[in-house]
Design an enzyme around this catalytic site. Sequence first.
Site, short mmCIF file in Angstrom:
data_model
loop_
_atom_site.label_atom_id
_atom_site.label_comp_id
_atom_site.label_asym_id
_atom_site.label_seq_id
_atom_site.Cartn_x
_atom_site.Cartn_y
_atom_site.Cartn_z
N GLU A 1 0.81 -1.21 0.00
CA GLU A 1 0.00 0.00 0.00
C GLU A 1 0.85 1.27 0.00
O GLU A 1 0.78 2.07 0.93
CB GLU A 1 -0.98 -0.04 1.19
CG GLU A 1 -1.92 -1.21 1.05
CD GLU A 1 -2.99 -1.28 2.13
OE1 GLU A 1 -2.62 -1.28 3.32
OE2 GLU A 1 -4.18 -1.33 1.80
N GLU B 1 -4.26 -9.97 0.15
CA GLU B 1 -5.02 -9.94 1.41
C GLU B 1 -6.47 -10.24 1.06
O GLU B 1 -7.03 -9.63 0.16
CB GLU B 1 -4.92 -8.57 2.08
CG GLU B 1 -3.51 -8.21 2.52
CD GLU B 1 -3.39 -6.80 3.10
OE1 GLU B 1 -4.42 -6.21 3.49
OE2 GLU B 1 -2.27 -6.29 3.15
#
Lengths: 321, 628
Positions: B468, B536
């Site tokens: 991220e 994820e």
Amino acid sequence: MANTTKLNLIFGDVTLGVSGPHFRYIFAYDRGGLESLVRYGKEWLYRTPVPAFWRATTDNDRGNGFSRQSAMWLGADLFTHCTAVAVRVDGQSIPLPIAPENNRYTDHETATTVGITFTYTTPTVPATTVDVTYDVNADGGLTVAVHYHGVAGLPELPALGLRFIMPTPASGFDYQGLSGETYPDRMAGGQPGTYHVAGLPVTPYLVPQECGMHMATDWVTVTRERTLNNADPDHEPFQLTVKRQDAPLAFSCLPYTPSELENATHQEELPTPRRTVLTIYGAVRGVGGIDSWGADVEPQYHIAGDVDHDFHFEIAASVQN
Amino acid sequence: MKADLTWLDDPQTFRINQAPAHSDHRAYATEAEADQQQSQFVQSLDGPWGFQFARDPQHRPVGFYQPDYDRSDFDQLTVPGHIELAGYGQIQYINTAYPWEGKHYRRPAYSQGADQPERGMFSTDPENTVGAYVKRFTLQPGLQHRRVSIEFDGVEQAMFLWLNGQFVGYAEDSFSRSEFDLTRYLQPGENLLAVEVFKHSTAAFLEDQDMFRFSGIFRSVRLVAKPALHLEDLTIRAGVDPALTTGQLTLALQLSAAEQLVGAVQLTLQDATGQPVWTAEHALAETVKLDTTLPHVHLWNHHDPYLYRLLVTLTDATGAVVEVVPYPVGFRRFELKDKVMTLNGERLIINGVNRHEWDAHRGRAVTMADMTSDLQTFRENNINAVRTCHYPDQPVWYDLCDRNGIYMMAENNLETHGTWQKMGVVEPSYNVPGSLPQWQLAVLDRAKSNYEMFKNHPAILFWSLGNESYAGEDLAAMDAYYHQADPTRLTHYEGVFQNRAYADRISDVESRMYNPPREIEKYLQERPAKPFLDCEYMHDMGNSLGGMASYAQLIDRYPMYQGGFIWDFIDQALWVKDPVTGKSVLHYGGDFDDRHADYEFSGDGLLFADRTPKPALQEVRYYYGQHN
């Protein structure tokens, strides 16, 4: 044997008493439900069972706004009240047997079966009703039928069940169903079997939330050792069994109501366990899990508020395990 | 050179006098030592250190590293450990926003222009806590009269090092090993080591992981001696031919000598029973390269993590053994075939978890017991892969994954979440590293540290650029670095999903997080360029993990869907004593008066923070068992 045994009926002024060997039930018109369920002298109810509409918000519920959208059902869970009672004796409806209607009865009334329906009206907007019918069989077994009337405009339900609050905490429970804590969208890993659970464990999620659901259950037997009866010094275990009828049931057996769980931000904030909260569910919403800050539970695991829901189960005449 | 506090403010200063990153092999004096994994060349510095805490740089004990400094008011602190968990400094848990949210207005250096260096941001930060550590040591016999380095396996977040009052070096990158050569600063008898640890530096912008924010020397510290002849670096490439029969072993050794590089290196490859299957000898040189083939090689995979053992023995001119280095070797073939990832010819299915290092008593200073317990949980629940989210783990974890056949996504220490996403909205106006040249070397250094340290582990299938951090030239440079350094593995990065301009240059796989199955299906149906994995998925916060069936079905329907890593393995929460009842209770963000906080959002594990399983684990066991 069952066919030769008659139920004894007491047509009281505010209750209907039904008894037989080893059991005595009191259906209370004023309390709006089954007020007393006594087996072998042991009381199993602390307050009258009421429809359960809420589950303590899960992290996913919070993230996707479900609790906000369905918040009316929290009010319904807390404040639904009984608005009608109907009685049947040996299959025939009778006028509600309160005075003066009950003046024609005696202290020796009997019947083979008795049915009583409590209608609950929700404080939702729009409102709806839930009918809870208890049929007492000649052997003392109780068949329970719950019918939810769907009404257009009602939000999805977090849960739909019937909640039994017992006077003291259970020492444990046994059930035939799936291992572990299961939900409609999380039950593939549950192993079928017969399981014993000691005490009333609350799954220790960081923030207390809905927990302890058991899907696809054939029966559950709750074991207690103490009553609130001051004249009952006995601490021998005693048990009550709830069994499936036409379809497997879902249940949770916890020391807390959803509101108690909802209020705590940590496990240590939960009150000292004092009761057993056995909820039998006719519909369970999935827990979801794609993410916890937006994604909804998959559609097939929702509970629509605008359609009817029915479920049935039996409070068995004898203990199973 | 003198230590300079303004290095904290400069993203272009992140390592001073650090030894180059190299393979994580350990040297022994004899084969017997190697067998027992007890090296006389290693001296642990774990244990009690002298310590003083300062609430900011202005209040730190300036000059505390000088031998004659009065340290009588210093406390004691155990290394490894977090400063905050020892009662100094406030514990804070925050997810994407930076820990100074609501307290300081900050833009990363140069993010608002080349003329905006943001000087003083951390060196004069009134809330940048400082830990002053001192440790006295006397070299053990195995280290005396040798070249000696010091290894810090994890120091969060910036550290200055002195020995006997002399400045040695500076390091950032909290989760990679920092090594310094101490030889010229050592003195006979007792030595005084001093480390000054700052909670924040420009590295803070690169380390915005969703985790408790700690500081301190939280992993082991040790002295390591190099004998007269030393293997500095080892590169093992253990592959197999396309027929999966003939093993291909290529070795590259970098050697050094205290004086003269004279002697020989013997190489032996032993099978798992200890039988030699290949031996070779070569004269010593700075670089030695060897290769060989092995007929009918026994391959390594999850179900059969078969390891050979390479033994590198350095002998001097007289033939005497000077150094022995053992290293496990797993042969395997990992490749993209028709856009499907295959391992040893078979389609790879990742039944993975993201794993933060976590211990509810010790924070990220996890123990061997924690790690072996985690592997036991993996075994019992058909978990075959782990993503080291979002930083390199303790080195021994990689050995354990080799031995237990756990596929690894080895992730860099990089997350800059707060610089490009605010309240869920993509807003990269001050993103770092982005395409900023001033930040590129720092992130490339992180990539290099990760690669060089762990390159020989068969368990690693992916190099992950980080988490991220959006996408730009700097991430693209990291991707290019890995491809240039290592043709045997794939790169992974999810953040390019947020900036498709870099789709062709970043990540060999299409990776997403928390995508609903129907959206993944859409991708798979549109003739995609890359195989898909969920870096994820199944956000297991609280009572969750419903609907896994929909992901499992994708495995059966789409060969290019190759599984994923559940978020995540263990709740991050801390045991504290409840002030009301005196009982131990688990606390989370916001429970330490820490604000801004993200409260219970760190509780997403398949395990509770005390490592007991959540009920959802049986569901994972079931679905991961379907494709095990």
